[in-house]
Scaffold this active site. Sequence first.
Site, short mmCIF file in Angstrom:
data_model
loop_
_atom_site.label_atom_id
_atom_site.label_comp_id
_atom_site.label_asym_id
_atom_site.label_seq_id
_atom_site.Cartn_x
_atom_site.Cartn_y
_atom_site.Cartn_z
N CYS A 1 38.37 -0.72 -20.29
CA CYS A 1 39.61 -0.97 -21.03
C CYS A 1 39.70 -2.45 -21.40
O CYS A 1 39.67 -3.30 -20.52
CB CYS A 1 40.84 -0.57 -20.23
SG CYS A 1 42.34 -0.98 -21.14
N LYS B 1 44.69 10.70 -21.92
CA LYS B 1 44.81 9.25 -21.91
C LYS B 1 44.35 8.75 -20.53
O LYS B 1 44.45 9.49 -19.54
CB LYS B 1 46.30 8.89 -22.13
CG LYS B 1 46.66 7.42 -22.00
CD LYS B 1 46.15 6.59 -23.15
CE LYS B 1 46.39 5.09 -22.91
NZ LYS B 1 45.62 4.24 -23.82
C1 DHB Z 1 43.54 1.10 -23.57
C2 DHB Z 1 42.59 0.85 -24.50
C3 DHB Z 1 41.30 1.26 -24.28
O1 DHB Z 1 40.30 1.06 -25.17
C4 DHB Z 1 40.98 1.91 -23.11
O2 DHB Z 1 39.72 2.28 -22.87
C5 DHB Z 1 41.95 2.18 -22.20
C6 DHB Z 1 43.24 1.78 -22.43
C7 DHB Z 1 44.91 0.68 -23.75
O3 DHB Z 1 45.14 -0.45 -24.16
O4 DHB Z 1 45.79 1.46 -23.37
#
Ligand code: DHB
Length: 340
Positions: free
Chosen positions: A151, A50
């Site tokens: 993001c 993540k």
């Molecule tokens: C999140 C969503 C995304 O598409 C990303 O690249 C990074 C984080 C999110 O909302 O956590």
Amino acid sequence: MTHISYPDIKTKIGNISLDNPFINASGCACYSENDLLNLINSESGFYITKTITLNHRDGNDGPRYYHNTELSLNSMGLPNLGLNEYLKFKNNIKDKLQKMNTNIYDINNNKYNKPLFFSVGTMSNNETLEILSKLELELDGLSGIEFNISCPNIEGKGQLGYDFDALDSFLKLISETYLFNISRNNLAIGLKMSPYFDNYQFNIVADIIKKYPRLDFLTCINGLGNGLIINREYETTYIRPNLGCGGIGGSVVKPSGLANVYKFKKLLNDKIDIIGCGGVSNGSDAFDYILAGASAVSIGTELVRKGTKIFGNIKKELEDIMIDKKYTSLGEFKNNLKII
Ligand code: DHB
């Protein structure tokens, strides 16, 4: 008797060798230690965390994720355990696996030595520099860094990927750190890209990327920002943050994903490898991305839907297509899309 040789689906991102082209899309099934162990135990060729920030984040209030058979919608808000926890995970992988199940841990063949990439957040230049200064002493066991410049879900913050001057300054800043002196053989460096729609955007972003030849890869694309899905029965949104709007993934984004891979590959050629991401749910989708120029392929929405068994299935489907078309390696059709 004819002999059909089994197709070779090995590939590379930068100088990092991969048994197969498949990886989880960052954000999907890669938050916790358990998620990451499941990815190691899956048939993916490599795996990514993540997006990591310096400190732990809870993310946005729920509900913040929705999916149906066609698409997914998310406004997670970067929930993650913080850099230290992901470093601890990286440093303890082998011990953990040996304890889990010795008969699936193949010490001799170092079976779990699967390349690990970190997705690194770009909340602010100062924070990114601080993350990099901590990572400098921690590179053992890390094969790639994907900076998330796209993001879509942080309130009050635009995507770096859409602010071209800020993107250039960001790349200049990180290019002046130790990072860009690390050998390609040890670390692949790349960017998770925003989806672009206009030829002007592709050209200007490609020209920026060309200024930083140490970059190894681009991952195209992140979710399409600010989608809205409506629950007609209750006349509500499905998610709560950002007025109910969020990043869209799933099969509906595949044409945009393909075009982004294809256009960047044409503009940057052999200078950079591309990881195709967006709407991949089977071997045909993966084939299309590789034909359009991708060296590897991420699975997001479908991974959340089906779990890590998707990797074994999709690998087999891609191999079957290659057997059918008499291809013996990915290089025989990669980046070979013809215009009619
Ligand atoms: C999140 C969503 C995304 O598409 C990303 O690249 C990074 C984080 C999110 O909302 O956590």
